[in-house]
Write an enzyme that holds these catalytic residues in place. Structure first.
Site: not given
Ligand code: NAP
Length: 328
Positions: A7, A33, A68, A103, A136-138, A230
Site C-alpha cells: 500500500n 510483489t 521462509d 508494523e 491504510r494500516c491506520t 480489518e
Molecule cells: P502482506 O501480505 O503481509 O505482505 C507484506 C509483505 O510481506 C510483502 O512484501 C509480501 O510479499 C511479504 N510476504 C508475504 N508472505 C511472506 C512470508 N511468508 N515471508 C516473508 N515475507 C512475506 O501485507 P500486504 O497485503 O502487502 O499489506 C497489507 C497489510 O499490511 C495490512 O494488514 C495493513 O494493516 C498492514 N500494514 C501495516 C502498516 C503499519 O505500519 N503498521 C503499514 C501498512 C500496511 P508479496 O507481496 O510477494 O506477497
C-alpha cells in the site's frame, strides 16, 4: 532484511532502508510483489546516489515462495517488516533469537463523545476511513459513538460519504478499485455478513469486480465480523455505546492495537481515555494517521513490535557493543 507492503511501497521501504544504512548496515530489500516496480525504481535511485555495490541489495519474488528462505538465511541478523498480522507472526516465529521490528494490521477506532464537535468529527472520520479506499494500516476502521449523539453523527457521516467519488484513479476518484479480487472478495464477505446479521446500510451497497462503493453501516453489533476484522477496504461500521467504559472496553477487546482517535472537547477526559487505550498512538480530535517520519510509530498487541521513526529505527538497527579498557 527490509520487507514492505503493497500500500505504500516507497515510503514504507525507504523508512526502513535509510535508517539501516545510516546505522552502517548492509541492507537486503524485498519489495511487495504488487509494488515491485516502485521498489525497483527506489533501488535504482539508491544505486544512482552512489552506494557502493553490495551495500544495498534487492530481491524480488513472492513472499509465499521465497519468504521462509530469506527470513531464515543465516546472514540476516535483523528483520524489519511491515505487512499483515498473520505474516508478521510467522516471521516472528522464524526469527528465533534475532531482533525484529514488526508494523502490522490495525482496527483503529474513532471514539466520539457527547460533547464532540460532530461536524468536525464526521469530516475527519470519513477522511480517515476512506482515503486510499481504506487500504491504510491506520485507516479508521470502526466508529464507537455515544448513543445520545449517534443519530446526528450517523447522518453527518452519511452526508460526507455521499460526497466521495467512485471510479478510476486516473480520474482522481476518491474510491478506486482495491488491490485485487481476493481482497475485494474478503471485503465483500464482511459486508454480506453485516447485512445478514441486521446492520443498517446508510449507503448504496455495490460492487463491480474489485471496485467496492464506500459502505457505511450503522447499528453494527459485536457478533458481526466487521466489528473486529480489518477490511483493508472502504467499509466503516458504527457501533453505538451507552457509556465511556463500554467504549474503552470494546476498543481494547480488539486483537489489534495500532492507533485510536478520540473526539471530545473535554481535554482532561481525552488524556484520561488516551491512557486507557491499548494502542501505540492516540489522536485527539483528528483522524488516525502516520505522522512525519521522525515521529515514533508503533503498534502494540497484534499490531506490532518495536518502534519506527528515524531516531528509533537507527537505534533499533544499531548493535551496541561495550569495550571496557582497564589501564593499570
Ligand atoms: P502482506 O501480505 O503481509 O505482505 C507484506 C509483505 O510481506 C510483502 O512484501 C509480501 O510479499 C511479504 N510476504 C508475504 N508472505 C511472506 C512470508 N511468508 N515471508 C516473508 N515475507 C512475506 O501485507 P500486504 O497485503 O502487502 O499489506 C497489507 C497489510 O499490511 C495490512 O494488514 C495493513 O494493516 C498492514 N500494514 C501495516 C502498516 C503499519 O505500519 N503498521 C503499514 C501498512 C500496511 P508479496 O507481496 O510477494 O506477497
Amino acid at each position: 532484511m527490509a520487507i514492505a507492503p503493497f500500500n505504500y511501497p516507497v515510503n514504507l521501504s525507504a523508512s526502513k532502508i535509510a535508517p539501516a544504512l545510516i546505522g552502517g548496515n548492509v541492507v537486503m530489500f524485498k519489495p511487495p510483489t504488487q509494488g515491485s516496480i516502485s521498489g525497483l525504481l527506489l533501488a535504482q535511485a539508491f544505486a544512482e546516489a552512489g552506494l557502493p555495490a553490495g551495500v544495498f541489495n534487492t530481491i524480488t519474488g513472492r513472499g509465499s515462495e521465497i519468504g521462509d528462505y530469506i527470513i531464515e538465511h543465516k546472514e540476516v541478523n535483523y528483520i524489519n517488516f511491515t505487512g499483515s498480522t498473520p505474516i508478521g507472526e510467522r516471521i516472528g516465529k522464524l526469527a528465533g533469537m534475532r531482533p525484529i521490528m514488526l508494523e502490522l494490521g490495525g482496527k483503529d477506532a474513532a471514539v466520539v463523545l457527547e460533547d464532540a464537535d460532530l461536524e468536525h468529527a464526521a469530516k475527519q472520520i470519513v477522511g480517515g476511513a476512506y482515503s486510499y479506499s481504506g487500504q491504510r494500516c491506520t485507516a479508521i476502521k470502526r466508529v464507537i459513538v455515544m448513543e445520545s449523539v449517534a443519530d446526528k453523527l450517523a447522518a453527518l457521516l452519511q452526508a460526507e460519504v455521499e460526497k466521495l467519488t467512485v471510479g478510476d484513479p486516473f480520474d482522481n476518484a476518491d474510491i478506486t478499485p482495491v488491490i485485487d479480487h481476493a481482497s475485494a472478495d474478503f471485503i465483500w464477505g464482511l459486508i454480506e455478513d453485516a447485512q445478514e446479521k441486521g446492520a443498517s446500510a446508510l449507503t448504496e451497497i455495490k460492487r463491480e469486480a474489485n471496485l467496492i462503493w464506500p459502505a457505511l453501516f450503522d447499528h453494527v453489533t459485536l457478533d458481526m465480523k466487521v466489528a473486529w476484522e480489518e477490511p483493508f477496504g472502504p467499509v466503516l461500521p458504527i457501533i453505538r455505546v451507552t457509556s465511556l467504559e463500554e467504549a474503552i472496553q470494546i476498543c481494547n477487546q480488539s486483537e489489534f492495537g495500532l492507533q485510536s482517535s478520540v473526539f471530545t472537547n473535554d481535554f482532561p477526559k481525552a488524556f484520561e481515555i488516551a491512557e486507557k487505550l491499548e494502542v501505540g498512538t492516540v489522536h485527539i480530535n483528528n483522524k488516525t494517521q502516520r505522522g512525519p517520519d521522525n515521529f515514533p510509530f508503533l503498534g502494540v498487541k497484534g499490531s506490532g513490535a518495536g518502534v519506527q521513526g528515524i531516531r528509533y529505527s537507527i537505534e533499533a538497527m544499531t548493535q551496541v557493543k561495550s569495550i571496557v579498557f582497564d589501564v593499570k
